[in-house]
Write an enzyme that holds these catalytic residues in place. Structure first.
Site: not given
Ligand code: GLU
Length: 496
Positions: A252-255
């Site tokens: 996920s781009k938030r990882d």
């Protein structure tokens, strides 16, 4: 057939590792087959566009060395290469589809569509457009048009035939028409949606192979329908597996456990070839005689690449592995080149600049010292910016002693070794690695301590650590004064 492939990012942010890998696979495929690799900017989702994103993407690709044969910055026979500059090309296709009743205007408002969606969800059905406006009479349609009622254009998904295509990676793919709603191909502002723009662009640019991320797999049947509707050949498809995190979950781009943007690797001092090397092996492997190998230049990748060796399964992104690949490139590179790459990091390092001043190293001498330091750490760097942490060994004023060092310094022989060593180096007029080496030998002779018993206390005293690069060189680079000062400090503590 001349192979023509494209990488088609939307200008919404920095270049992601997933995008870079897709671009790389397209590039390798085109170069392997002597085809063309095209960069096309898909900017029809105007609300998501970011002003400087295209420039950033281009800069990142230029750094990676994945150069394109046609693109927005260099033009080409099939331009323009930004979707928003191609609106005139889409219109005739839209008009024709509407005239042939393969597409129709839809006057449903956002609120109506939302209500339909909610109702479907309540009844446990998959939300989908009812097809209401497909069934308007010619008069109804005409009157809404003359009334200037805002409308989108939807593609009419008709018939029961399955939609099938052969995917180079996933094999035979088949989708049911009944699962696909009449999808929007042109928004109410007259701008085509991604589905329409991508199809027309691929058709008009004679794209032969669409190589893109697996997240687009469910879009492909829509594109196949559109290619058929406009009477253009359907290109071949290859959907690349997802990139997963260490836990096997979709990245996920938030990882934040993974550096996900190419710019970050650039800033940390990764080498573009190492990044390409690692990304190529993320879901692909050359097999055969190369099965055990892990280091491949871009040219070698071009030579070995084929779509049929891309894995179906998701590819786990391993940050440490990428760092290791990078360290191999750093190790293999010429010292001059490495010095050049460390320069911007060292220039900004105030501690290092202070260290040079303190040791009265200017001009050529400073350059020589940098050379010695970079050479010393060449094998210890995972990324070029590591040079700043590694040289702290020499630049920090006070050494910090770790547990292992403290333990070594409690050994019985330490006071004798330190006393003999400090006395001898104090007298050295030429404080250089060869002389230091001789001094250590002399201390060995005088005290009778050798090997670990001799070297460990000296290293621990001088650096605060028991491991590190070559000892003679380390003592030399620390400078006589600092070494003597640290010995004195340790002696005080050992005695007290
Ligand atoms: N603009 C799409 C994206 O950024 C590209 C899709 C495609 O390659 O067809 O994901």
């Amino acid at each position: 057939m001349t192979v023509r492939v494209r990488f088609a990012p939307s200008p919404t942010g920095h270049l992601h590792i997933g995008g870079a890998r897709t671009a790389l696979f397209n590039y390798l495929f085109a170069k392997r087959l002597g085809g063309s690799y095209i960069l096309r900017i898909e900017d029809t989702d105007t609300s998501r566009n970011k002003a400087d994103a295209e420039e950033k993407l281009i800069r990142a690709f230029q750094w990676l060395g994945l150069t394109w044969d046609e693109g927005p910055d260099i033009g080409g026979k099939y331009g323009p290469y930004r979707s928003m500059e191609r609106l005139d090309s889409y219109q005739p296709f839209l008009d024709k589809l509407v005239a042939e009743e393969k597409a129709y205007p839809c006057f449903c408002t956002k609120e109506e569509l939302e209500a339909e969606r909610e109702a479907a969800q309540k009844n446990g059905q998959t939300p989908r457009y009812s097809g209401k406006c497909r069934h308007l009479t010619a008069e109804e349609r005409q009157s809404k048009m003359t009334g200037n009622i805002p409308h989108t254009i939807r593609f009419a998904v008709t018939g029961n035939r399955e939609i099938g295509f052969q995917d180079h990676i996933r094999g035979n793919m088949s989708f049911q028409r009944s699962d696909i709603e009449d999808f929007v191909i042109c928004k109410s502002d007259g701008i085509p949606t991604y589905h329409f723009a991508v199809t027309i662009d691929d058709a008009l640019m004679d794209i032969t192979h669409v190589i893109r991320g697996e997240e687009h797999l469910s879009n492909t049947p829509k594109h196949v329908l559109l290619f058929e509707a406009i009477g253009q050949p359907v290109p071949e498809f290859a959907h690349i597996p997802l990139i997963l995190n260490e836990n096997g979950k979709k990245l996920s781009k938030r990882d934040e456990t993974i550096l996900q943007f190419i710019e970050q690797y650039h800033d940390l001092g990764y080498l573009p070839d190492a990044v390409n090397n690692y990304l190529a092996l993320l879901g692909w492997s050359p097999g055969g005689e190369y099965i055990e190998e892990e280091i491949f230049s871009l040219d070698k990748l071009v030579e070995l690449f084929s779509l049929d060796r891309i894995n179906k399964a998701g590819a786990i992104f391993n940050q440490d592995k990428l760092a290791w690949v990078n360290s191999q490139y750093i190790k293999a590179m010429g010292l001059d080149e490495l010095i050049k790459l460390t320069k911007p990091y060292l220039e900004k390092n105030n501690d290092y600049q202070a260290y040079l001043k303190q040791n009265e190293l200017h001009g050529e001498e400073a350059g020589e010292r940098t050379r010695e330091l970079v050479a010393l750490f060449q094998t210890g760097m995972n990324q070029i910016s590591d040079i700043n942490t590694l040289i702290q060994l020499f630049t920090i004023e006070e050494a910090t002693y770790d547990d292992e060092a403290n333990e070594v310094l409690t050994q019985e022989q330490v006071p004798v070794v330190l006393a003999a060593f400090s006395k001898k180096i104090e007298q050295l007029t030429d404080y250089a690695p060869a002389e230091i080496k001789k001094t250590l030998k002399a201390v060995q002779k005088e005290t009778g301590f050798k090997g670990k018993q001799l070297f460990m206390p000296i290293r621990a005293t001088a650096t605060g650590q028991v491991h590190g690069p070559d000892l003679n060189q380390t003592l030399y680079l620390l400078g006589k004064e600092k070494v003597l000062e640290r010995i004195e400090n340790v002696q005080k503590q050992v005695v007290s």
